[in-house]
Design an enzyme around this catalytic site. Structure first.
Site, PDB file in Angstrom:
ATOM      1  N   ASN A 110      15.207  16.287 -13.715  1.00  0.00           N
ATOM      2  CA  ASN A 110      13.972  15.492 -13.813  1.00  0.00           C
ATOM      3  C   ASN A 110      14.224  14.136 -14.479  1.00  0.00           C
ATOM      4  O   ASN A 110      14.997  14.052 -15.427  1.00  0.00           O
ATOM      5  CB  ASN A 110      12.930  16.269 -14.623  1.00  0.00           C
ATOM      6  CG  ASN A 110      12.586  17.588 -13.962  1.00  0.00           C
ATOM      7  OD1 ASN A 110      12.448  17.653 -12.736  1.00  0.00           O
ATOM      8  ND2 ASN A 110      12.474  18.644 -14.755  1.00  0.00           N
TER       9      ASN A 110
ATOM     10  N   LYS B 280      -1.629  -1.620 -39.934  1.00  0.00           N
ATOM     11  CA  LYS B 280      -0.181  -1.514 -40.155  1.00  0.00           C
ATOM     12  C   LYS B 280       0.450  -0.424 -39.291  1.00  0.00           C
ATOM     13  O   LYS B 280       1.443  -0.669 -38.598  1.00  0.00           O
ATOM     14  CB  LYS B 280       0.063  -1.237 -41.639  1.00  0.00           C
ATOM     15  CG  LYS B 280       1.389  -1.718 -42.153  1.00  0.00           C
ATOM     16  CD  LYS B 280       1.597  -1.301 -43.611  1.00  0.00           C
ATOM     17  CE  LYS B 280       0.947  -2.252 -44.594  1.00  0.00           C
ATOM     18  NZ  LYS B 280       1.144  -1.793 -45.996  1.00  0.00           N
TER      19      LYS B 280
ATOM     20  N   HIS C 206       0.825  -1.217   0.000  1.00  0.00           N
ATOM     21  CA  HIS C 206       0.000   0.000   0.000  1.00  0.00           C
ATOM     22  C   HIS C 206       0.857   1.264   0.000  1.00  0.00           C
ATOM     23  O   HIS C 206       0.430   2.304   0.504  1.00  0.00           O
ATOM     24  CB  HIS C 206      -0.935   0.057   1.212  1.00  0.00           C
ATOM     25  CG  HIS C 206      -1.702  -1.203   1.466  1.00  0.00           C
ATOM     26  ND1 HIS C 206      -2.994  -1.393   1.030  1.00  0.00           N
ATOM     27  CD2 HIS C 206      -1.344  -2.353   2.103  1.00  0.00           C
ATOM     28  CE1 HIS C 206      -3.412  -2.598   1.399  1.00  0.00           C
ATOM     29  NE2 HIS C 206      -2.429  -3.201   2.038  1.00  0.00           N
TER      30      HIS C 206
ATOM     31  N   SER D  57      15.021  21.648 -15.948  1.00  0.00           N
ATOM     32  CA  SER D  57      13.783  22.388 -16.126  1.00  0.00           C
ATOM     33  C   SER D  57      14.106  23.694 -16.840  1.00  0.00           C
ATOM     34  O   SER D  57      15.187  24.252 -16.661  1.00  0.00           O
ATOM     35  CB  SER D  57      13.174  22.684 -14.757  1.00  0.00           C
ATOM     36  OG  SER D  57      12.330  23.813 -14.828  1.00  0.00           O
TER      37      SER D  57
END
Ligand code: ARG
Length: 445
Positions: free
Chosen positions: A291, A330, A161, A283
């Site tokens: 990132n 395709k 969890h 960024s």
């Protein structure tokens, strides 16, 4: 006369409306670039088959075969360009042969239809794609196993969890993905053998009045068998593509989960893993950011395949036989295979370059995580498990910090951190490796 294969000439000359032609063709001829070499290979096998039943003499066979090989060379070298001058790749082949060889060139299409021609080209493409998926999954499994071995007992929390649950290990986390990719490679291989039948020689879907050597052509192309029923050959277009995409999707579902884990583990909140700079981007506004874009686009690759599967499935709502609708399978298939292989090929290096923050992972193993071990210890000493569970539940605040390594070593149920059985995964990997070598040796000519 136009280059349209179906132009009947004379009073049957094709009337061509530009807009209608553009709609009919779509980007089919451009998509055929991915199938062209397969089409040429199958065309050579077809020509050899025609010669074996006496429909081409040796000179004709040799001329057609040499020109098909020359076209393949020119295509690879970029001196022959497949573009909108042709209706599709199949037409391009016949136009080329006829320009080179005159009358003989016009014989290539004896006993075949573009319907089985496109089928065989796509089948060869799918076979290669599945070989690629299996090989990439093997390479990913190999890299994962190496790293699992190196950090077999490195503690990291195990989550359920998304809540810290029990002490676990880097070895267990990575070995789980290793086993997943071994399964995915097996699925790609079994899908390959499921589709490994030659549709060539079924013509438009009803056979032809010629004793075609279909088995010989199938052998030439490295197929395990002939796909017997001509109508089924047509009906399997899209069906086989869908199954290949499903095999790819299974691999990409595992990629998605691994990517998810990595995007969590590389966040400052977890900070268990660091990615080398080449896997991150900056960024445009926040100067401090790095990132994990690569990991995120890996996660998104599954969406491309699922989208392609939806597209193929919706096209497949058709009655028996060839329908031009089938051409619409395709693009999604080519797109999904391209994207999927591009994603899978990145895994080994990505896995090798993960940098673990071992102290961080260790620090995240708080005393409460030993509660289950403690309850099981009591149960082993004879306390009924439910009583042990309640007893530990009441003592949670006073649980003392045991050693994570000790906890890992004691977790000896097969497959658990104390008995990961990485040697069993290594044995599977070795067997897979041998099988893949046999597959490609047997089927490539
Ligand atoms: N581009 C076509 C396709 O992918 C080739 C087969 C054309 N056959 C036909 N009967 N129009 O289906």
């Amino acid at each position: 006369m136009s280059d349209l294969l179906w132009d009947k000439g004379g009073s049957g000359a094709a009337t061509v409306d530009e807009r209608i032609q553009r709609f009919l063709a779509g980007d089919d001829v451009l998509l055929d670039r991915a199938l062209f070499l397969h089409d040429l290979r199958a065309s050579r096998a077809h020509v050899a088959g025609l010669a074996r039943i006496g429909l081409l003499d040796e000179q004709e066979r040799a001329a057609l075969s040499a020109s098909l090989a020359a076209l393949a060379d020119e295509y690879r070298a970029g001196t022959f360009v497949l573009d909108a001058r042709y209706e599709d790749g199949h037409s391009a082949i016949e136009v080329y042969l006829t320009a080179k060889l005159g009358e003989v060139g016009k014989k290539v299409h004896t006993g075949r239809s573009r319907n089985d021609q496109v089928l065989v080209a796509q089948r060869l493409f799918l076979r290669d794609a599945l070989d690629g998926i299996a090989a990439h999954c093997r390479d990913a499994a190999n890299a994962l196993l190496d790293r699992a071995e190196a950090d077999a007992l490195t503690p990291m929390p195990g989550y359920t969890h998304l809540q810290r649950a029990v002490p676990s290990s880097v070895g267990l986390w990575l070995a789980g993905f290793c086993e997943a990719f071994l399964d995915d490679a097996d699925l790609a291989r079994s899908t390959r053998s499921w589709i490994d039948r030659s549709p060539l020689g079924t013509a438009a879907g009803y056979g032809v009045n010629l004793p075609l050597d279909r088995a010989g052509v199938a052998r030439d192309l490295g197929f395990a068998a002939v796909q017997l029923n001509p109508l089924y050959a047509q009906n399997s277009r899209g069906k086989f593509e869908l199954q290949a995409l499903m095999a790819l999707a299974q691999a990409l579902l595992d990629v998605r989960r691994l990517a998810w884990d990595l995007s969590l583990y590389t966040s400052a909140e977890f900070a268990f893993v660091r990615l080398p700079d080449r896997y991150t981007t900056g960024s445009s506004i926040m100067p401090q950011k790095r990132n994990p874009d690569v990991v995120e686009l890996l996660r998104a690759s599954y969406a491309v395949v699922e989208g392609a599967m939806a597209e193929v499935q919706s096209v497949l709502g058709l009655p028996s036989g060839y329908h031009r609708d089938l051409q619409a399978t395709k693009a999604p298939v080519l797109r999904a295979v391209e994207r999927g292989l591009c994603a899978l090929v990145l895994l080994p290096d990505l896995v090798r370059s993960l940098e673990f923050d071992r102290p961080r992972m260790r620090a995240a193993i708080t005393p409460d995580l030993f509660a289950t071990d403690r309850a099981v210890d009591l149960a082993r000493a004879g306390v009924p498990f439910r009583d042990a569970y309640r007893q530990v539940a009441h003592e949670l605040a006073s649980l003392t910090m045991a050693s994570p390594e000790e906890s890992l070593r004691a977790r000896v149920s097969p497959g658990a951190p104390g008995d990961l059985r990485l040697d069993e995964l290594r044995a599977r990997l070795t067997a897979l490796d041998a099988a893949l070598t046999t597959d490609s040796a047997g089927q490539r000519t």
